[in-house]
Design a protein around this motif. Structure first.
Motif, PDB file in Angstrom:
ATOM      1  N   SER A  42       4.594  -0.667-130.138  1.00 62.30           N
ATOM      2  CA  SER A  42       3.263  -0.871-129.593  1.00 62.30           C
ATOM      3  C   SER A  42       2.259  -0.713-130.722  1.00 62.30           C
ATOM      4  O   SER A  42       2.292   0.282-131.446  1.00 62.30           O
ATOM      5  CB  SER A  42       3.015   0.171-128.500  1.00 62.30           C
ATOM      6  N   ARG A  64      10.331  -7.077-129.055  1.00 62.34           N
ATOM      7  CA  ARG A  64       9.688  -6.462-127.896  1.00 62.34           C
ATOM      8  C   ARG A  64       8.568  -5.538-128.362  1.00 62.34           C
ATOM      9  O   ARG A  64       8.731  -4.829-129.359  1.00 62.34           O
ATOM     10  CB  ARG A  64      10.703  -5.628-127.104  1.00 62.34           C
ATOM     11  N   THR A  74       4.066  -4.433-127.806  1.00 65.21           N
ATOM     12  CA  THR A  74       2.735  -4.620-127.205  1.00 65.21           C
ATOM     13  C   THR A  74       1.691  -4.632-128.312  1.00 65.21           C
ATOM     14  O   THR A  74       1.824  -3.904-129.304  1.00 65.21           O
ATOM     15  CB  THR A  74       2.393  -3.417-126.283  1.00 65.21           C
ATOM     16  N   GLN A  93       9.048 -11.758-124.760  1.00 68.25           N
ATOM     17  CA  GLN A  93       9.188 -10.351-124.376  1.00 68.25           C
ATOM     18  C   GLN A  93       8.024  -9.497-124.840  1.00 68.25           C
ATOM     19  O   GLN A  93       8.057  -8.277-124.699  1.00 68.25           O
ATOM     20  CB  GLN A  93      10.475  -9.780-124.977  1.00 68.25           C
ATOM     21  N   TRP A  94       7.023 -10.127-125.368  1.00 69.46           N
ATOM     22  CA  TRP A  94       5.915  -9.364-125.942  1.00 69.46           C
ATOM     23  C   TRP A  94       4.814  -9.148-124.915  1.00 69.46           C
ATOM     24  O   TRP A  94       4.428 -10.076-124.223  1.00 69.46           O
ATOM     25  CB  TRP A  94       5.377 -10.117-127.159  1.00 69.46           C
ATOM     26  N   ASN A  95       4.323  -7.930-124.798  1.00 70.06           N
ATOM     27  CA  ASN A  95       3.155  -7.661-123.953  1.00 70.06           C
ATOM     28  C   ASN A  95       1.907  -7.970-124.772  1.00 70.06           C
ATOM     29  O   ASN A  95       1.622  -7.312-125.766  1.00 70.06           O
ATOM     30  CB  ASN A  95       3.121  -6.199-123.508  1.00 70.06           C
ATOM     31  N   THR A  96       1.210  -9.004-124.339  1.00 68.68           N
ATOM     32  CA  THR A  96       0.150  -9.535-125.180  1.00 68.68           C
ATOM     33  C   THR A  96      -1.167  -8.805-125.082  1.00 68.68           C
ATOM     34  O   THR A  96      -2.103  -9.102-125.815  1.00 68.68           O
ATOM     35  CB  THR A  96      -0.102 -10.996-124.798  1.00 68.68           C
ATOM     36  N   SER A 108      -3.014  -4.831-123.741  1.00 67.06           N
ATOM     37  CA  SER A 108      -2.906  -3.549-123.062  1.00 67.06           C
ATOM     38  C   SER A 108      -4.322  -3.191-122.644  1.00 67.06           C
ATOM     39  O   SER A 108      -5.075  -2.578-123.394  1.00 67.06           O
ATOM     40  CB  SER A 108      -2.327  -2.513-124.012  1.00 67.06           C
ATOM     41  N   LYS A 122       2.666 -11.494-116.039  1.00 66.24           N
ATOM     42  CA  LYS A 122       3.679 -10.437-116.087  1.00 66.24           C
ATOM     43  C   LYS A 122       3.696  -9.728-117.433  1.00 66.24           C
ATOM     44  O   LYS A 122       4.299  -8.670-117.576  1.00 66.24           O
ATOM     45  CB  LYS A 122       5.065 -11.000-115.780  1.00 66.24           C
ATOM     46  N   ARG A 123       3.029 -10.311-118.415  1.00 62.04           N
ATOM     47  CA  ARG A 123       3.000  -9.695-119.736  1.00 62.04           C
ATOM     48  C   ARG A 123       1.711  -8.920-119.973  1.00 62.04           C
ATOM     49  O   ARG A 123       1.474  -8.413-121.063  1.00 62.04           O
ATOM     50  CB  ARG A 123       3.184 -10.768-120.822  1.00 62.04           C
ATOM     51  N   SER A 166      -0.344  -5.670-119.702  1.00 67.78           N
ATOM     52  CA  SER A 166      -0.054  -4.264-119.464  1.00 67.78           C
ATOM     53  C   SER A 166      -1.341  -3.471-119.587  1.00 67.78           C
ATOM     54  O   SER A 166      -2.353  -3.990-120.048  1.00 67.78           O
ATOM     55  CB  SER A 166       1.000  -3.748-120.442  1.00 67.78           C
ATOM     56  N   ARG A 223       1.693  -2.459-114.906  1.00 67.85           N
ATOM     57  CA  ARG A 223       2.545  -1.608-115.742  1.00 67.85           C
ATOM     58  C   ARG A 223       1.641  -0.930-116.762  1.00 67.85           C
ATOM     59  O   ARG A 223       0.781  -1.585-117.337  1.00 67.85           O
ATOM     60  CB  ARG A 223       3.603  -2.443-116.453  1.00 67.85           C
TER      61      ARG A 223
END
Lengths: 328, 134, 554
Positions: C161, C190, C192, C231-234, C236, C279-280, C282, C324
């Protein structure tokens, strides 16, 4: 060396100190202002007024950028309101102009209204005089924000700019505050927002419907996006057009006379009142006299006449004696 | 003649953008009757000093939470000296370890206020230590 | 209905008899008991406080809409939350060492803290960087620093992250470039990036460009990652900082979700399908002192977000409606005075986050009121999480406090309060407008000021600060950043600049400028830029020239 001499030699700190003394109404301030006065009358004064949130400070920041490129030196007076409850103030207009604070050609001063109504402070005109004497070519005064009474800027500035933003129902405010009469130039800032066109049209209609001005000038409307610097160049051009029109129509002198008159009368009024009240304090207190009025044991008209008679009498007396109480 | 109002400059030098404390102090000082010039974040020491001089500030309050205080605070004091304005009191606050306080004072910062300080204490400090010129 | 009437009558009886008798002898401590959001705590909550709603509609099941009870069906029975301690300081070498230490000690994800110059797009030799290099995080000037940072750490096996916002696009590009060099493909990585520029204007201050171009960069990242880095959370979307700036719990939820709405809308406006990127998304929340309010806050946020995604944005996939989040315990509650007390504070705050169902957690160290954490202090912080996980038992039941009259009532109230704020913000035109007008900033500053006044008048007690104080001698060994760091980093930067192909760098910067002026996705040209060892400052300046810089509002 007195402050005035140091100021004329370019001492920035001395100028800042004198401004403080003026703001705090110290007796010596007048002494210095007298010395500086002959050096004033050169600067061109631009007033910028408008509701809080209209982007005045950002606009001023961008105007200064352009003026500086033209080689002009600038003084800025930014006024913010004093809290009526605490007497303190947060002066935050500078934030948007801070990049100019390290430019020797720009002097920025923040002032609090200190209870003075009208959108500026009591000291504003005198502080402008100091900046004028410092040799600043242009002095920009950013007022507090527009309310019913906050139009004093027109008595101090050569060109008064009124800044509005779309979508706040400004049109109503402008009419209420009498801004239509004082505006030499209208700016619609944040003009990328919805309602800009509509506002422009409404302003044009109001300008056309208003009785023609004595000076024959029709205020132009400029659309700007101050944050991006858009439209500011055109605005500056509009200011110089106004200035030229004043010069060509020989109205500039008249305007200066009017400005001087208003300033002079204000000074006179302030001192006279201070003097009279000061004397009153020696005898019966003001408070006691007021109580009598409230109790209808006297009336204000007779009281004023009485005070005037006594004041003139005592002045005639004291002319043969020592100096006046406060300022000589 | 009424008492002269104290004029204070509150500034955040360097890149630290956390202004909660600086804003609270500014407000507290205003509530104590002072005129506070607040210049926001990302000020250079040069900007701070020029502002203090132009505004005839009696005191400059610096806030830094990024650990850059040992570089930036003394620089402000130094530039004030260079411009012959060292009579303007400089105080500081933020995240400043005990060990640094002595060095900062030596560099010209009159007092350091650490986390947990009451705004009321800062108000009193200023009222007692700073008098506008007479 | 009959049951309810009976209970109301009985409650009245209890108040008039048992309670009355007791309180006439021993009055309650205060007239009013309030949370940070000025929610008044009732003395007692019973089933009378339960809304008449259906359980399914209001609470549902974990892993199902509206996700009040958690986003996974097994929650911590399946897998503990990720223990992810934010760290980074000084040089990439030292940070790399700390990462390896933490991974050995059982940390399960990496969290990178960057220094302020890196966050604000200045190289270590820029005048504005003076004194700031390596202080609040690691200094990254070129790809070569990033390579050092992750040396020996397999990027296909950790999740990372990165707390980076205005320059997120640059650092993400660097991360992908490092992975590339390790032979790891973008679809394998993976992690963020925080990438939440709106809160920067409100509470954190590391913005560069004005809001509109910043939103464009963010949607470019969304689009790029959807296709290349699945798979990356783009983003937060963060409430942590606004809370730290002084907001209440309700404001934390409200302003975070209002910002989130702005991001979702911006992505939709550039043509992305909500079910493709949602879905990505967060989130990142604070975990503050008031245990009950905090637990309820997380549950309220989940339910409110789920409703917003379904009803406002018509998301079809369940994953699009899941809130999430990562949590960090509240830094602003750490005291300088009696620092050991902070271990206890953090423990309770962490407990609240776990009972609230967080996906990952950072616990602060006891010495952080003064400096970045020492090794020992950070180990204790990590142990705090491990003790909660392995010894306290709270991880063995999903959403264990559900059904508590108090918790459910508070959840409802926080949700309602936040929804009201969001409605207000909508009426003005959304988060961006509201931020430009300074409304969020003012609300937060007002809350902060009131809170401070509360401490000074002792309306609020802070143990060790305004009560239970002792005279203290400072003794703590704290972490000091060696001033040599700045000098060494500047040297490294110079060397990196000498080694690279200057022409190539100039070409790549030119390509970035061109893309910035059009609607071309910025990520590929920036990736080319970082591969050629263009610096963070050079790329940022290129963008500054096109987008301009943000000017602060108060």
């Amino acid at each position: 060396m007195g402050l005035a001499e140091r100021i004329l030699k370019g001492d920035v700190r001395a100028a800042a100190r004198l401004m403080r003394d003026i703001d705090d109404d110290l007796p010596d301030a007048w002494h210095e202002l007298k010395k500086l006065y002959p050096k004033t009358g050169r600067a061109y004064i631009i007033g910028v007024t408008g509701l809080p949130g209209s982007g005045k400070s950002t606009l001023v920041d961008k105007m200064v950028e352009i003026f500086r490129k033209e080689g002009k030196t600038i003084g800025i007076v930014a006024v913010d309101p004093t809290s009526p409850f605490t007497g303190g103030a947060i002066l935050g207009d500078r934030i948007r102009m801070q990049r100019h604070s390290t430019d020797d050609g720009v002097f920025i001063r923040s002032l609090a209204t200190r209870g003075y109504l009208g959108g500026i402070s009591r000291s504003t005109h005198d502080i402008i005089n100091v900046m004028d004497a410092m040799g600043k070519d242009i002095i920009i005064v950013e007022t507090v924000g527009v309310g019913q009474d906050e139009v004093e800027i027109v008595n101090t500035a050569h060109t008064s700019i009124v800044v509005t933003v779309p979508g706040l129902g400004d049109e109503v405010q402008i009419i209420k505050a009498g801004l239509l009469e004082i505006a030499d130039i209208f700016v619609i800032n944040k003009s990328e927002r919805e309602g800009a066109e509509k506002l422009e049209q409404e302003l044009r209609v109001m300008i056309e419907m208003a009785p023609p001005r004595q000076d024959g000038w029709t205020p132009p409307i400029f659309k700007t996006e101050a944050v991006l610097g858009k439209g500011v160049f055109e605005l500056i051009y509009g200011v110089s057009r106004h200035r030229n029109s004043l010069i060509e129509s020989k109205k500039l002198d008249g305007k200066n006379k009017l400005r001087t008159k208003k300033h002079f009368l204000k000074l006179l009024q302030t001192r006279l009142l201070e003097s009279v009240l000061g004397r009153m304090e020696e005898g019966e207190t003001l408070d006691k006299m007021l109580q009598q009025l409230v109790d209808r044991k006297g009336n204000p008209y007779g009281l004023v006449e009485k005070i005037m008679r006594e004041h003139l009498k005592s002045h005639l007396r004291s002319d043969h004696g020592g100096k006046g109480k406060t300022h000589s | 003649m009424p008492e002269r109002k104290i004029r204070v400059l509150i500034a955040k030098p360097g890149l630290d953008g956390h202004d909660r404390g600086a804003k609270i102090i500014a407000r507290a000082l205003r509530d104590a009757g002072m005129e506070v010039v607040y210049t926001g974040i990302r000020q250079t020491p040069e900007q701070i000093v020029n502002t203090a001089i132009q505004e005839d500030a009696d005191l400059v309050g610096l806030s830094c939470l990024s650990g850059a205080h040992m570089t930036l605070f003394p620089r402000v004091a130094q530039i004030l000296r260079n411009k012959k304005a060292e009579d303007i009191t400089v105080i500081g606050g933020g995240i400043i370890p005990f060990e640094d306080v002595a060095a900062l004072k030596k560099a010209g910062i009159k007092e350091i206020f650490q986390p947990g300080t009451y705004t009321e204490d800062i108000v009193q400090y200023i009222k007692q230590n700073v008098k506008p010129r007479q | 209905m009959e049951e309810r009437e009976k209970l109301i009558a009985e409650t009245k009886r209890w108040e008039e008899t048992t309670f009355s008798k007791s309180v006439s002898r021993f009055p309650e401590r205060k007239k009013k008991f309030e949370s940070t959001s000025h929610i008044e705590f009732k003395r007692l909550y019973t089933s009378i406080d339960e809304r008449e709603d259906d359980y399914i509609e209001r609470l549902g099941f974990p892993g199902e809409y509206p996700f009040t009870r958690g986003v996974q069906p097994t929650m911590y029975r399946g897998r503990f939350w990720t223990m992810r301690q934010y760290s980074g300081f000084a040089t990439a070498e030292e940070t790399n060492k700390r990462y390896k230490y933490l991974l050995e000690q059982g940390q399960t994800g990496l969290s990178v803290a960057f220094d302020l110059p890196t966050q604000i797009g200045y190289d270590s030799d820029h005048p504005m960087s003076l004194g700031e290099v390596g202080k609040v995080g690691v200094a990254i000037d070129t790809l070569s620093d990033m390579e050092t940072l992750f040396e020996g750490i397999p990027l296909d096996r950790v999740s990372t992250s990165m707390t980076i916002n205005a320059t997120a696009v640059i650092l993400l590009a660097m991360y992908l470039a490092v992975a590339e060099k390790q032979g790891v493909k973008p679809e394998q990585v993976r992690g963020t990036i925080q990438n939440d520029i709106l809160k920067e204007y409100v509470a954190r201050g590391t913005h560069i460009f004005p809001p509109r171009p910043s939103m464009r960069i963010i949607t470019d990242i969304f689009a790029f990652c959807k296709d290349n880095v699945p798979q990356w959370n783009t983003i937060s979307i963060s409430g942590y900082h606004m809370r730290e700036a002084g907001s209440s719990a309700v404001q934390e939820v409200a302003f975070t979700l209002a910002n989130a709405i702005a991001y979702v809308q911006a992505a939709i406006d550039v043509g992305l399908d909500v079910d493709d990127f949602a879905k990505r998304l967060s989130f990142f929340f604070n975990c503050h002192n008031n245990l009950l309010e905090e637990i309820a806050k997380f549950r309220a946020a989940r339910r409110l977000w789920a409703r917003i995604m379904k009803e406002r944005f018509h998301a079809q996939k369940p994953a699009s409606c899941m809130l999430r989040f990562h949590t960090q315990t509240a830094g602003s509650t750490l005291t300088l005075q009696q620092p050991d007390n902070n271990v206890v504070r953090v423990a309770f705050q962490a407990l609240a986050a776990v009972l609230g169902g967080t996906q990952s957690l950072h616990t602060n160290s006891r010495d952080e009121a003064l400096a970045l954490p020492s090794e020992e202090a950070v180990r204790i912080a990590l142990r705090t999480q491990q003790i909660i996980a392995h010894e306290s038992g709270v991880a063995d039941v999903v959403d264990p406090l559900a059904g508590s009259y108090t918790i459910e009532a508070l959840t409802d109230e926080i949700e309602a309060g936040a929804a009201a704020y969001i409605e207000k913000i909508d009426a003005v035109g959304g988060a961006v407008k509201v931020i430009e007008s300074g409304y969020m900033q003012r609300e937060i500053a007002d809350s902060a000021y009131q809170y401070q006044k509360g401490i000074e008048t002792k309306a609020t007690t802070i143990v060790g600060v305004n009560e239970f104080t002792i005279t203290e001698t400072p003794s703590e060994e704290i972490l000091r950043i060696n001033p040599e760091v700045e000098r060494r980093q500047k040297e490294k930067l110079n060397e990196a600049k000498k080694r690279r192909n200057q022409e190539e760098v100039a070409e790549r910067l030119s390509a970035i400028k061109k893309a910035a002026k059009t609607t071309e996705n910025l990520v590929p040209p920036i990736m080319d830029g970082v591969r050629s060892y263009a610096t963070v400052g050079e790329i940022s300046d290129t963008l500054r020239a096109v987008f301009g810089e943000y000017e602060e509002r108060t």
